[in-house]
Design an enzyme around this catalytic site. Sequence first.
Site, mmCIF file in Angstrom:
data_model
loop_
_atom_site.group_PDB
_atom_site.id
_atom_site.type_symbol
_atom_site.label_atom_id
_atom_site.label_comp_id
_atom_site.label_asym_id
_atom_site.label_seq_id
_atom_site.Cartn_x
_atom_site.Cartn_y
_atom_site.Cartn_z
ATOM 1 C CE1 TYR A 168 1.048 -0.189 4.443
ATOM 2 C CE2 TYR A 168 -0.012 1.957 4.343
ATOM 3 C CZ TYR A 168 0.797 1.048 4.998
ATOM 4 O OH TYR A 168 1.357 1.385 6.199
ATOM 5 N NE ARG B 38 6.874 4.220 0.478
ATOM 6 C CZ ARG B 38 6.573 5.037 1.492
ATOM 7 N NH1 ARG B 38 7.493 5.384 2.374
ATOM 8 N NH2 ARG B 38 5.348 5.514 1.629
ATOM 9 N NE ARG C 150 -6.174 -19.283 4.141
ATOM 10 C CZ ARG C 150 -5.333 -20.131 4.738
ATOM 11 N NH1 ARG C 150 -5.373 -21.423 4.432
ATOM 12 N NH2 ARG C 150 -4.468 -19.706 5.639
ATOM 13 C CG HIS D 23 0.067 -20.685 2.792
ATOM 14 N ND1 HIS D 23 -1.032 -21.468 3.045
ATOM 15 C CD2 HIS D 23 0.328 -20.020 3.944
ATOM 16 C CE1 HIS D 23 -1.419 -21.287 4.297
ATOM 17 N NE2 HIS D 23 -0.609 -20.409 4.866
ATOM 18 C CE LYS E 182 3.160 3.227 3.214
ATOM 19 N NZ LYS E 182 3.244 3.224 4.670
ATOM 20 C CD GLU F 149 9.446 1.948 10.655
ATOM 21 O OE1 GLU F 149 9.364 2.912 9.882
ATOM 22 O OE2 GLU F 149 9.332 0.761 10.285
ATOM 23 C CG LEU G 218 8.190 2.582 4.814
ATOM 24 C CD1 LEU G 218 8.037 1.359 3.917
ATOM 25 C CD2 LEU G 218 6.845 3.259 5.005
HETATM 26 N N1 PDD Z 1 2.537 5.130 7.229
HETATM 27 N N2 PDD Z 1 7.129 3.889 8.936
HETATM 28 C C1 PDD Z 1 5.965 3.214 8.927
HETATM 29 C C2 PDD Z 1 5.898 1.900 9.624
HETATM 30 C C3 PDD Z 1 4.848 3.743 8.269
HETATM 31 O O1 PDD Z 1 3.711 3.045 8.233
HETATM 32 C C4 PDD Z 1 4.935 5.018 7.638
HETATM 33 C C5 PDD Z 1 3.788 5.637 6.916
HETATM 34 C C6 PDD Z 1 6.172 5.691 7.689
HETATM 35 C C7 PDD Z 1 6.372 7.031 7.037
HETATM 36 O O2 PDD Z 1 6.337 6.937 5.631
HETATM 37 P P1 PDD Z 1 5.868 8.171 4.732
HETATM 38 O O3 PDD Z 1 6.678 9.338 5.152
HETATM 39 O O4 PDD Z 1 6.156 7.742 3.351
HETATM 40 O O5 PDD Z 1 4.394 8.392 5.004
HETATM 41 C C8 PDD Z 1 7.245 5.091 8.327
HETATM 42 C C9 PDD Z 1 1.332 5.595 6.574
HETATM 43 C C10 PDD Z 1 1.119 7.066 6.648
HETATM 44 C C11 PDD Z 1 0.176 4.785 7.131
HETATM 45 O O6 PDD Z 1 0.357 3.586 7.302
HETATM 46 O O7 PDD Z 1 -0.910 5.333 7.347
#
Ligand code: PDD
Length: 296
Positions: A33, A52, A100, A102, A149, A182, A207
């Site tokens: 996503y 990304r 379904r 895997h 992501k 993070e 991320l």
């Molecule tokens: N999340 N780290 C994680 C685990 C994240 O889920 C996100 C962003 C970031 C920051 O990434 P960016 O600057 O590209 O938004 C770092 C989004 C906003 C979410 O899951 O809603």
Amino acid sequence: MSRIAYVNGRYRPTRDAEVNVEDRGYQFADGVYEVFEVRAGRLIDERRHLDRLQRSLGELRMRMPMSRAALDVVLREIAARNRIGYGSVYLQISRGVAPRDHAFPGSSVSPSVVITARRLNKTKNEALAATGIAVISVPDNRWGRVDIKTIGLLPNVLARQAAIEQGAHDAWFVDKAGNVTEAAAANAWIVTQSGKVVTRPADHAILRGITRTVLLDAIKAQGLAIEERAFTLEEAYAAREAFATSATQIVMPVVRIDGRSIGGGKPGPVAIALRAEFHSHAEPGAGSAGSVGTAA
Ligand code: PDD
């Protein structure tokens, strides 16, 4: 006004938008996503987000469901149809629908695409940034490839929920070595007592946030000292400032970590200045687009 979602080629009222029960996103979290900031009706840093996205898809051996140009049109159309001035657009791509199992389905199975949008309350967000947020620390128990992501966010969900239940706003993950990785949905930063801005290098343990990338440019432009290195939770407790970055929060000052005040419990000058400066370094996209897909 009812909200509109894009689901596999169709624009539908969100309340009627449906995905197949055998979608692999639903059954295996087998998908990726992106979340885009929308500001003055424009998608911010769309190019970097799509770069990304393509990287995430590639790492999971999934293909782009449509061209970047078509995706661009749909993203902007969803922002426009939902009349988003200030808010966000969510894009999710799963490996598709199949009985379904895997292992990957056959190559005839197309990825599923869902795009939704929501308005955010600018006044509320600015008020939050003006006071700053409290975070708690939690052990980082995620898998080893959180640089991708993916929609598999259960540890992040549990961390955020734990924060809320403890009266905080978010959680910061801490790895086995005692370093902050993070936040549950944002990147983590500190400003040391000597004025250095520190954030963890973008390895497989975080991320690579788009906000983080753009902010590194802003920090360099301001002539601030920057160190991309791991920092411990103890260093964060002793920091002059702390803040978190994401597409929905931009630069959010952190004024308490595990109940300890950071920077006297008030947002610091570096975080405030970077928040004000951020959009002069980000890329604003074009406005609303023409139509792609079938109307509801
Ligand atoms: N999340 N780290 C994680 C685990 C994240 O889920 C996100 C962003 C970031 C920051 O990434 P960016 O600057 O590209 O938004 C770092 C989004 C906003 C979410 O899951 O809603």
